[in-house]
Every structure is written in structure tokens, then in C-alpha cells.
Design an enzyme around this catalytic site. Structure first.
Site, PDB file in Angstrom:
ATOM      1  N   ARG A 160       0.833  -1.213   0.000  1.00 61.33           N
ATOM      2  CA  ARG A 160       0.000   0.000   0.000  1.00 61.33           C
ATOM      3  C   ARG A 160       0.867   1.262   0.000  1.00 61.33           C
ATOM      4  NH1 ARG A 160      -3.049  -3.596  -0.715  1.00 61.33           N
ATOM      5  NH2 ARG A 160      -5.152  -3.869   0.083  1.00 61.33           N
ATOM      6  N   SER A 236     -10.732  -0.416   3.116  1.00 66.37           N
ATOM      7  CA  SER A 236      -9.985  -0.481   4.386  1.00 66.37           C
ATOM      8  C   SER A 236      -9.564   0.921   4.786  1.00 66.37           C
ATOM      9  CB  SER A 236      -8.725  -1.324   4.238  1.00 66.37           C
ATOM     10  OG  SER A 236      -9.029  -2.628   3.814  1.00 66.37           O
ATOM     11  N   GLU A 332      -5.043   4.328   5.522  1.00 68.05           N
ATOM     12  CA  GLU A 332      -4.737   3.989   4.128  1.00 68.05           C
ATOM     13  C   GLU A 332      -5.172   5.096   3.170  1.00 68.05           C
ATOM     14  OE1 GLU A 332      -5.779   0.010   2.192  1.00 68.05           O
ATOM     15  OE2 GLU A 332      -6.773   1.480   0.924  1.00 68.05           O
TER      16      GLU A 332
END
Ligand code: FAD
Ligand code: EPU
Length: 343
Positions: A160, A236, A332
Site C-alpha cells: 500500500r 480499508s 490507508e
């Protein structure tokens, strides 16, 4: 298209929160870029708005990327290079590549958003990351004021993460990607639940087709994650924390049921959803801001939550996980303005 004055961004972000920008410029031709100026502290590049929390109005301009293009170039009997404009819809191109008989992206089916945002956090799902099939990222460099092509090694991809997200945010506008996709399909079925889902849906679960894997991923994702068209969310909200072996072992000794996954360099990934659920947040709701009852890692907007309310909720969850487990959760999505540091 250029809108001036005060521009409402509610329909352009998957949380569906209201926020205004001073101006919106739609970029549908690369030639426009040399005429434009980007101020990283004020302006925002926008794709599909599915990894974004607008917690306040923006003082600057939104650059909406709508660069189209899908090109195939056969390299050999084994592979084809695929170049995609940044404004293409990610899931639509995944399905299009499968229809061309090309594999490599099937595990990344149904990830919302546009092609240009995919390298920003090196999108990943079901055991596969974009970086594995990516050859080049074509960018406009605001600093050098020219178009450039960066190869995969120049992008510093991680879990990520990428050069675009952490080392040099705001330096580049991604205009296109070149991927290498395969003519012969090798299934990647390690991720929990995927092989099992294929048992139920595939004609030949031991050797499924790429399209069947895509269909199984779509089915699993629909079961697990709320659809932003029904319930505002950004997937998320936190990354899964990556811990060194000693820390992970100590935690596993205290909490034997904690899901731990081997990561790179002898480290371990911990389930952020489990940590949050264990702190009692799953299904929590205050006003219209909440935590999905379906998945503890997904913050949701039940209707009229503001971005600031969702950001406050995220900060409370992060503080709670820190106090309970001494683990710092890292958001995130891009949050504007960013959450304050943990006290
Ligand atoms: P946006 O939200 O518009 O932008 C995200 C960031 O990228 C911003 O900082 C923006 O400024 C920047 N950006 C966007 N386009 C460009 C460009 N052309 N050039 C430079 N910077 C740019 N992500 C995963 O990795 N895996 C998943 O499984 C996953 N599942 C999700 C499920 C749901 C239901 C939702 C809502 C989100 C999910 N996400 C997932 C997150 C999200 O879909 C991805 O991060 C996606 O790549 C974001 O694309 P976007 O176009 O919506 O980006
Ligand atoms: N779990 C809980 N409570 C929950 C949900 C999950 O304890 O409410 C635990 C379960 O033990 C489960 C484990 O967490 O087995 C993992 O859950 P899941 O398979 O849903 O994966 P995740 O780690 O929560 C990650 C990505 C997703 C990606 C899926 C599938 C991150 C931050 N998230 O989620 O990506 O789709 O794996 O690969 O890495 C996103 O980035 O927005 C995103 C949705």
C-alpha cells in the site's frame, strides 16, 4: 471542462461527504498539462475518489483526471504490453483484459477507482499487487514540467505504498500505465477463501480459468465489503500493521487467536480489522458516522456524516488500538487535512 467559484465534491468521493473546492479542472488531454500549475498544499488530483476522506473544504483546485486510452502490443507468444490511460475505470479494464485472453489482473477485480490511482498505493488484493504486472508509469512531472516515464524500480513500491504516496507526494500526475500481461494463465489462489470459493463456482476448481478467478474474487468482495453506491466508504481505512518477528511473537503469545501473516524480511502482518473488532468498534455508530458491521476495517457514512466526523472517529479508533495493543494504525486513504499525530 472548468468550473469556477465553489464546487461541490460530494458526488465525486465514495464516502459521499460534502466538501467544496474553489475550482474543478477536468484533464482529458495531456497537452493541457503544460498550461497548468499544481500547488501541492492546496490542490488535489482526483481519480474516482474511492481512497479519499475530505475532512474540510479545499482551498484550491481539483484536477479531475479523465485521460482515456487502451492499447495492446503483443511482445511474444507469452506476453502482451497493455497501455492504459489514467482516466480509465480500473475494474472495467481488468474485465477487458480478461476478454482479450490476457491474465495477471484477475485477483485485482472490482477494486474501485481509476487506473491512474492504482500505482499510488500499489493496489493489492487476494495475494496479488499491481507492481507484479507493472512495467512503466507515465507521468507529468510538475517539478521538471515535462512528461516522463518511470520504470517499476523507480516507483519504490511497497505494501500500500509507493514513491508517489510517501517519498514525493504531489510531484507527479500519472497520465498512463504500461503493464505486462500473460497469454498463459497461472492461477494465484493462496489467499484464504479463494480456492474454496472456486470449489463452488468453477467448472474445474483445480485448474480454473482467469475469468472464473475474477468472478470468485468479485463474489468474495461483495460478501465482505459494503458497496459504496449503497453505503459510503473508502474500503480499508487503515493498513494492516507490519511488525518485526519479536513483537509479533509476543503479541501472538498474549492473543493466540490474532491473525498473523508472514510478510517480507521476516516480518509479520497483523489484521487491523481484528485489532479494531477486539477493541469493540465493529458495528459502532454515532450519528451517521460508523464502523461497518460487516467488516471492522471499513468506516462508513450512513448518510449525512461529515468528513470531519469520520476523521474524528478514525482518530478515536487509532487512539484506542494504540492504548490497548501499543500498535499504531496508519490510515490507508488520503485524508485532507491529515489526522493529527497520536498524542
Ligand atoms: P482517488 O481516491 O481519486 O485518489 C487516491 C489518491 O491518489 C489521492 O491522493 C489522489 O490525489 C491520488 N491520485 C489519483 N489519481 C491520480 C493521478 N492520475 N496522478 C497522481 N495522483 C493521483 N484498494 C486496494 O489496494 N485494494 C483493495 O482491495 C481495495 N478495495 C476497496 C474497496 C472499496 C469498497 C473501496 C471504496 C476502496 C477500495 N480500495 C482498495 C481503495 C481504492 O479503491 C484504491 O486505492 C484505488 O486505487 C483508488 O482509486 P481512485 O481513482 O478512486 O483514487
Ligand atoms: N477480520 C476480523 N474482523 C472483521 C474482518 C476481518 O477480525 O470484521 C479478520 C479475519 O480474521 C480475516 C482477516 O481479518 O480473516 C482478514 O480479513 P480480509 O480477508 O477481509 O482482509 P483485510 O486484511 O481486512 C485486506 C486489504 C483489502 C483487500 C483484502 C483482500 C488492507 C488494508 N486491506 O483486507 O484491501 O481487499 O485484504 O486481499 O491491506 C483496501 O485496501 O481498501 C482493501 C479493501
Amino acid at each position: 471542462m472548468t468550473g469556477t467559484g465553489s464546487f461541490e465534491l460530494q458526488p465525486l468521493n465514495s464516502f459521499g461527504v460534502s466538501a467544496r473546492a474553489e475550482r474543478l479542472i477536468t484533464i482529458s488531454d495531456r497537452q493541457q498539462l503544460s498550461q497548468l500549475h499544481f500547488r501541492p498544499q492546496r490542490d488535489l488530483i482526483l481519480g474516482g475518489g474511492s481512497n479519499l476522506l475530505l475532512a474540510a473544504d479545499l482551498k484550491g483546485t481539483v484536477f479531475q483526471v479523465r485521460l482515456a486510452g487502451r492499447e495492446l502490443m503483443r511482445e511474444s507468444d507469452r506476453s502482451t504490453r497493455v497501455t492504459l490511460g489514467a482516466g480509465e475505470n480500473w475494474h472495467a479494464v481488468v474485465r477487458w483484459t480478461l476478454a482479450q485472453g490476457l491474465s495477471g489482473l484477475e485477483n485485482l477485480s472490482l477494486i474501485p477507482g481509476l487506473v491512474g490511482a492504482a500505482p499510488i498505493q500499489n493496489i493489492g488484493a487476494y495475494g496479488v499487487e499491481l507492481a507484479e504486472s507493472l512495467l512503466e508509469v507515465h507521468v507529468w512531472d510538475w517539478q521538471a514540467r515535462r512528461q516522463r516515464t518511470l520504470d517499476r524500480d523507480a516507483c519504490a513500491f511497497g505494501y500500500r505504498d509507493s514513491r508517489f504516496k510517501s517519498a514525493e507526494p504531489g510531484r507527479f500526475l500519472i497520465t498512463a500505465l504500461t503493464l505486462r500481461l500473460q497469454h498463459h494463465f497461472t492461477p494465484r489462489l493462496d489467499y484464504a477463501g479463494l480456492a474454496q470459493a472456486l470449489q463452488e463456482t468453477s467448472k474445474n476448481p483445480q485448474a480454473p480459468s482467469a475469468l472464473e478467478v475474477s468472478d470468485a474474487v468479485i463474489r468474495l468482495r461483495r460478501e465482505k465489503l459494503p458497496d459504496p453506491a449503497q453505503l459510503g466508504n473508502a474500503g480499508s481505512f487503515f493498513k494492516n500493521p507490519v511488525l518485526d518477528a519479536a513483537r509479533a511473537e509476543a503479541l501472538a503469545a498474549q492473543h493466540p487467536e490474532l491473525p498473523l501473516y508472514a510478510s517480507q524480511h521476516g516480518r509479520f502482518k497483523v489484521s487491523a480489522a481484528w485489532l479494531i473488532e477486539r477493541c469493540g468498534w465493529k458495528g459502532f455508530r454515532e450519528g451517521d458516522a460508523g464502523v461497518s458491521a460487516q467488516h471492522a476495517l471499513v468506516l462508513v457514512n450512513y448518510g449525512r456524516a461529515s468528513g470531519a466526523e469520520l476523521a474524528q472517529l478514525a482518530a478515536r479508533i487509532r487512539a484506542d488500538v494504540w492504548q490497548t495493543f501499543a500498535i499504531e494504525l496508519e490510515p490507508e486513504p488520503r485524508i485532507l487535512p491529515p489526522l493529527p499525530a497520536l498524542a
